[in-house]
Design a protein around this motif. Structure first.
Motif, PDB file in Angstrom:
ATOM      1  N   LEU A   1      -4.365   5.899   7.662  1.00 26.61           N
ATOM      2  CA  LEU A   1      -3.777   7.044   8.310  1.00 26.61           C
ATOM      3  C   LEU A   1      -4.824   7.569   9.331  1.00 26.61           C
ATOM      4  N   TYR A   2      -6.016   7.752   8.827  1.00 27.90           N
ATOM      5  CA  TYR A   2      -6.918   8.275   9.780  1.00 27.90           C
ATOM      6  C   TYR A   2      -7.145   7.402  10.830  1.00 27.90           C
ATOM      7  N   ARG A   3      -7.295   6.024  10.912  1.00 25.82           N
ATOM      8  CA  ARG A   3      -7.511   4.950  11.751  1.00 25.82           C
ATOM      9  C   ARG A   3      -6.491   4.848  12.842  1.00 25.82           C
ATOM     10  N   GLU A   4      -5.253   4.811  12.170  1.00 21.82           N
ATOM     11  CA  GLU A   4      -4.098   4.638  13.001  1.00 21.82           C
ATOM     12  C   GLU A   4      -3.514   5.981  13.578  1.00 21.82           C
ATOM     13  N   GLN A   5      -4.290   7.285  13.452  1.00 16.06           N
ATOM     14  CA  GLN A   5      -3.921   8.567  13.576  1.00 16.06           C
ATOM     15  C   GLN A   5      -2.265   8.727  13.313  1.00 16.06           C
ATOM     16  N   ARG A   6      -2.282   8.613  11.807  1.00 13.54           N
ATOM     17  CA  ARG A   6      -0.674   8.972  11.425  1.00 13.54           C
ATOM     18  C   ARG A   6      -0.794  10.099  10.449  1.00 13.54           C
TER      19      ARG A   6
ATOM     20  N   MET B   1       0.899  -1.204  -0.083  1.00 17.99           N
ATOM     21  CA  MET B   1      -0.036   0.050   0.071  1.00 17.99           C
ATOM     22  C   MET B   1       0.866   1.235   0.067  1.00 17.99           C
ATOM     23  N   LEU B   2       1.963   1.269   0.831  1.00 17.81           N
ATOM     24  CA  LEU B   2       2.830   2.634   0.930  1.00 17.81           C
ATOM     25  C   LEU B   2       3.575   2.718  -0.207  1.00 17.81           C
ATOM     26  N   GLU B   3       4.122   1.498  -0.777  1.00 16.97           N
ATOM     27  CA  GLU B   3       4.861   1.698  -2.006  1.00 16.97           C
ATOM     28  C   GLU B   3       4.153   2.229  -3.009  1.00 16.97           C
ATOM     29  N   LEU B   4       2.935   1.708  -3.433  1.00 18.14           N
ATOM     30  CA  LEU B   4       2.181   2.252  -4.471  1.00 18.14           C
ATOM     31  C   LEU B   4       1.522   3.558  -4.309  1.00 18.14           C
ATOM     32  N   SER B   5       1.025   3.873  -3.130  1.00 18.04           N
ATOM     33  CA  SER B   5       0.551   5.170  -2.809  1.00 18.04           C
ATOM     34  C   SER B   5       1.535   6.495  -2.853  1.00 18.04           C
ATOM     35  N   ARG B   6       2.836   6.040  -2.680  1.00 23.11           N
ATOM     36  CA  ARG B   6       3.975   7.049  -2.773  1.00 23.11           C
ATOM     37  C   ARG B   6       4.719   6.786  -4.193  1.00 23.11           C
ATOM     38  N   ASN B   7       4.148   6.223  -5.119  1.00 24.76           N
ATOM     39  CA  ASN B   7       4.899   5.768  -6.381  1.00 24.76           C
ATOM     40  C   ASN B   7       4.406   6.842  -7.418  1.00 24.76           C
TER      41      ASN B   7
ATOM     42  N   ALA C   1       3.740  17.640  13.903  1.00 23.82           N
ATOM     43  CA  ALA C   1       4.884  16.877  13.657  1.00 23.82           C
ATOM     44  C   ALA C   1       6.169  18.051  13.325  1.00 23.82           C
ATOM     45  N   ARG C   2       7.544  17.575  13.629  1.00 22.07           N
ATOM     46  CA  ARG C   2       8.516  18.566  13.000  1.00 22.07           C
ATOM     47  C   ARG C   2       9.597  17.654  12.266  1.00 22.07           C
ATOM     48  N   CYS C   3      10.150  18.223  11.402  1.00 21.03           N
ATOM     49  CA  CYS C   3      11.125  17.771  10.733  1.00 21.03           C
ATOM     50  C   CYS C   3      12.418  18.684  10.659  1.00 21.03           C
ATOM     51  N   GLU C   4      13.550  17.924  10.363  1.00 18.56           N
ATOM     52  CA  GLU C   4      14.821  18.778  10.342  1.00 18.56           C
ATOM     53  C   GLU C   4      15.261  18.807   9.126  1.00 18.56           C
ATOM     54  N   ALA C   5      15.251  20.010   8.371  1.00 18.31           N
ATOM     55  CA  ALA C   5      15.452  20.031   6.917  1.00 18.31           C
ATOM     56  C   ALA C   5      17.053  19.746   6.504  1.00 18.31           C
ATOM     57  N   VAL C   6      17.043  19.070   5.496  1.00 18.21           N
ATOM     58  CA  VAL C   6      18.528  18.697   4.970  1.00 18.21           C
ATOM     59  C   VAL C   6      18.306  18.866   3.485  1.00 18.21           C
TER      60      VAL C   6
ATOM     61  N   SER D   1      11.998  12.246   1.140  1.00 20.21           N
ATOM     62  CA  SER D   1      12.397  11.122   2.027  1.00 20.21           C
ATOM     63  C   SER D   1      11.077  10.942   3.033  1.00 20.21           C
ATOM     64  N   PHE D   2      11.026   9.781   3.197  1.00 26.93           N
ATOM     65  CA  PHE D   2      10.009   9.429   4.410  1.00 26.93           C
ATOM     66  C   PHE D   2      10.418   8.609   5.394  1.00 26.93           C
ATOM     67  N   PRO D   3      11.416   9.421   6.318  1.00 21.34           N
ATOM     68  CA  PRO D   3      12.016   8.582   7.314  1.00 21.34           C
ATOM     69  C   PRO D   3      11.686   7.851   8.321  1.00 21.34           C
ATOM     70  N   ASN D   4      10.219   8.138   8.604  1.00 16.00           N
ATOM     71  CA  ASN D   4       9.663   7.742   9.914  1.00 16.00           C
ATOM     72  C   ASN D   4       8.490   6.784   9.470  1.00 16.00           C
ATOM     73  N   PRO D   5       8.892   5.427   9.727  1.00 19.31           N
ATOM     74  CA  PRO D   5       7.738   4.324   9.558  1.00 19.31           C
ATOM     75  C   PRO D   5       6.706   4.340  10.083  1.00 19.31           C
ATOM     76  N   GLU D   6       6.624   5.161  11.424  1.00 22.06           N
ATOM     77  CA  GLU D   6       5.459   5.212  12.161  1.00 22.06           C
ATOM     78  C   GLU D   6       4.430   6.509  11.430  1.00 22.06           C
ATOM     79  N   LEU D   7       5.107   7.168  11.029  1.00 23.27           N
ATOM     80  CA  LEU D   7       4.322   8.164   9.961  1.00 23.27           C
ATOM     81  C   LEU D   7       4.701   8.417   8.474  1.00 23.27           C
ATOM     82  N   PRO D   8       4.076   7.389   7.959  1.00 21.35           N
ATOM     83  CA  PRO D   8       4.628   6.910   6.504  1.00 21.35           C
ATOM     84  C   PRO D   8       4.715   8.139   5.578  1.00 21.35           C
ATOM     85  N   THR D   9       3.717   9.132   5.752  1.00 22.16           N
ATOM     86  CA  THR D   9       3.730   9.986   4.824  1.00 22.16           C
ATOM     87  C   THR D   9       4.275  11.377   4.978  1.00 22.16           C
TER      88      THR D   9
END
Length: 669
Positions: free
Chosen positions: A644-649, A255-261, A654-659, A269-277
């Motif tokens: 995303l809704y059901r799992e509250q993700r 699901m994640l691979e296809l929805s981000r494809n 949220a905060r990101c540190e940009a590079v 980059s989507f570095p946090n698997p708990e917040l996949p988008t």
């Protein structure tokens, strides 16, 4: 003798409803006392944002909703069951019903302070969900909150005992009454209970958003009561369909691979698997300081009313403005309701077969919106609406998700016309101009969402503003022409105002008007206009297929705002030419549209392929089966938002540190 007469009078007046009436009166006293205690406890926050008198006044209305709901079933059953031969049984049953109802109300109110301290809101959906895990919950309470638990149970028992004494009435007062009296009293009681539950004569009954009278979600929750909050959460859960229950299932990885494809997501980059988008979006336009953002969300302004999109010639102002801005040639709404449009435009959230997240309980706080993203960038945020903002749960959703200020009908001064849906669009835009002028003077960037309503049945608008497109006056085409005129007046005024130079404007529809047609999915009724304006924007047309969920990322980029957010929409500034896609939710059908090709998912788990001819506005269904790859790609798009809704993700904090254009670390507070 006098006391006996008084008792007989009471019995005559109350008849079989004696205990139910006493329950309502005792309930009002208990809930008001609880609210007083909570307001005193949270007085600092309450006094900062609210009129205390309004909290208690509106609180009584909320309490009546709950208590009338609790009384509704026995009131409805009174006519057939409250008979002289069953008098003793009836009064014992209604006494027990009333006592249990009051004890439940007391228990919820006594548990409120601990819940409020933990979650900063009254018991809600989370309270219900915890009941699924009694062992873990009880263990947690016993280990960490033992004294509170014991005190709460003891207090409930003590108050329950007191209520049993107060509620109890001597047998000589219990009088069913004559048949004639019962026949006269029953419809009156049914009417009163129904009125108490509805609590308003507006188009829809009151809901928790009706009582969201401040910008603080916690304070708003004090206005209602915990019983009502929990019951409404239970009601909402019934409408939260999982897309996987309708269309099929993909494993999370696929699901994640296809929805981000999609091409425009490959650089992120989507570095946090708990917040996949969640990702860092680097603005494609660099600015010395960020621009203000103003969204004009036009009620029901679909392609039906835009000549250059194949519709009627009733939006001349919008057509003229096209030459000054960025115009979307192929923009599609995600649904057919205003809340679906709000969901997509303001939150960048993809549609599901469930209700919009604007109305669902799990997204009333901590859910990502443009306001929550911009709030973190130091923006003032506001919602301006000509009607009453509690409609469709908007006030509750907005105040819980980043909007500082709500400006609605009560704040519109000297309106020219107030119709069924609120003040006219010209009143709305006059108020918006005043608000934007004031915000600009504060020398702080701002985001304002302006939601129109004149183009809504029964199509009421002031006389003498436009030459009518057709007779009679009260038609959708005339209302759209008036709404277009009012919008044109506002933009003309804005161009002469100081805030114009520092602001990016989006004019877009929430959806088209009434959806109809013989197509399986009426694709033609999803097409909408979209126009971005600004003092330094280079006019151009965006020709690839676009969705409402693409607008928020594009606005952030044009405003020069680099930000962390979970929205997977497309930034058309950074990627103006890749082939696009649109997501269409029509009743229980979901369609993934790529250019003119559609994959339509049906609620039985099957799928059908189709080709859409934009010229003839026809949808031609294919006789060939949908390929597994195409079906999975469509399924991923509708399963992801449900997940995303059901799992509250889909976090709003949220905060990101940009590079560069990526994120090296992601945290959710």
């Amino acid at each position: 003798m006098t006391q006996i007469k008084q008792k007989n009078t009471l019995a005559l007046l109350c008849g079989p409803y004696l205990y139910l009436i006493k329950m309502i009166l005792l309930g009002l006293a208990l809930l008001s006392a609880s609210r007083i205690g909570l307001v005193l406890w949270q007085s600092e926050r309450v006094l900062a944002v609210a009129d205390v008198g309004q909290i208690f006044l509106q609180g009584v209305r909320a309490d009546l909703i709950l208590l009338c709901l609790l009384a509704a079933l026995p009131v409805l059953l009174a006519l057939p069951l409250a008979q002289p031969r069953w008098q003793n049984v009836w009064f014992k049953a209604t006494y027990l019903w009333s006592l249990l109802a009051l004890v439940a109300v007391v228990f919820l109110e006594l548990s409120t302070p601990a819940f409020l301290q933990q979650y900063d809101i009254r018991p809600n959906r989370l309270y219900i969900e915890y009941l699924k895990y009694p062992k873990e919950v009880f263990s947690t309470l016993w280990q960490g909150f033992r004294s509170v638990l014991i005190a709460g149970v003891a207090a409930t028992l003590a108050v329950g005992y007191g209520l049993s004494r107060l509620l109890k009435t001597a047998p000589d007062v219990q009088n069913i009454g004559s048949l004639k009296a019962r026949l006269l009293l029953w419809p009156l009681m049914v009417l009163l209970v129904f009125a108490g539950i509805r609590s308003t004569t507006d188009h829809r009954p009151a809901n928790p958003a009706f009582f969201a009278i401040t910008s603080d979600a916690m304070v708003n929750s004090l206005v209602i009561n915990s019983g009502y909050s929990v019951l409404y959460a239970l009601y909402s859960l019934r409408h939260e369909e999982r897309s996987t229950d309708l269309y099929g299932t993909l494993d999370s990885k696929t699901m994640l691979e296809l929805s981000r494809n999609w091409p425009w997501l490959q650089k992120y980059s989507f570095p946090n698997p708990e917040l996949p988008t969640l990702h860092w979006q680097q603005a494609a336009v660099q600015r010395p300081k960020p621009k203000n953002i103003v969204i004009i969300l036009q009620e029901s302004l679909g392609a039906t009313f835009v000549q250059s999109l194949g519709g009627a010639a009733v939006t001349p102002e919008l057509e003229k403005l096209k030459a000054d801005g960025i115009w979307f040639d192929n923009l599609y709404a995600t649904g057919t309701r205003s809340v679906r449009g709000i969901e997509a435009v303001v939150s960048g959230f993809m549609p599901t077969p469930a209700q919009s997240v604007v109305k669902l309980s799990n997204s009333q706080r901590g859910f990502s919106t443009l306001a929550s993203v911009l709030q973190q960038q130091g923006y003032q945020t506001q919602f301006i609406y000509g009607g009453e903002a509690h409609f469709d749960n908007m006030r509750s959703f907005f105040t819980g998700n980043g909007f500082h200020q709500i400006v609605d009908l009560p704040q519109i001064k000297h309106p020219v016309l107030v119709g069924s849906w609120g003040a006219s669009d010209e009143d709305l835009f006059n108020t918006a101009h005043q608000q934007l002028t004031q915000l600009h003077q504060q020398d702080q960037p701002f985001f304002s969402l302006i939601f129109t309503s004149s183009n809504h049945e029964p199509f009421e608008f002031p006389d003498g503003r436009i030459s009518l497109y057709q007779e009679p006056k009260a038609t959708a085409y005339n209302a759209v022409k008036y709404a277009d005129w009012a919008m044109g007046q506002f933009i003309a005024k804005a161009k002469q105002s100081p805030y114009w130079q520092d602001t990016v404007f989006l004019i877009v529809a929430d959806h088209d008007n009434r959806v109809y047609g013989s197509n399986l999915v009426p694709v033609e009724k999803f097409r909408i206009p979209g126009l971005i304006l600004g003092a330094d924007l280079e006019p151009r047309h965006i020709t690839p297929l676009a969705s409402q969920i693409d607008l928020a990322p594009t606005l952030l980029s044009l405003a020069g705002v680099s930000a962390c957010h979970p929205m997977l929409g497309r930034d058309f500034v950074a990627d103006p030419s890749s082939p696009g896609r649109a997501l269409l939710q029509f009743e229980n059908l979901f369609a993934l549209m790529t250019e003119q090709q559609l994959t339509i998912l049906k609620p039985d788990g099957s799928a059908v392929a189709a080709n859409y001819d934009q010229t003839s506005r026809t949808l031609n269904l294919s006789t060939q089966p949908v390929s597994p790859a195409a079906q999975q790609q469509a399924l991923a798009q509708v399963q992801l938002p449900s997940f995303l809704y059901r799992e509250q993700r889909y976090p709003g904090n949220a905060r990101c540190e940009a590079v560069g254009a990526t994120a090296s670390r992601v945290t959710a507070k």
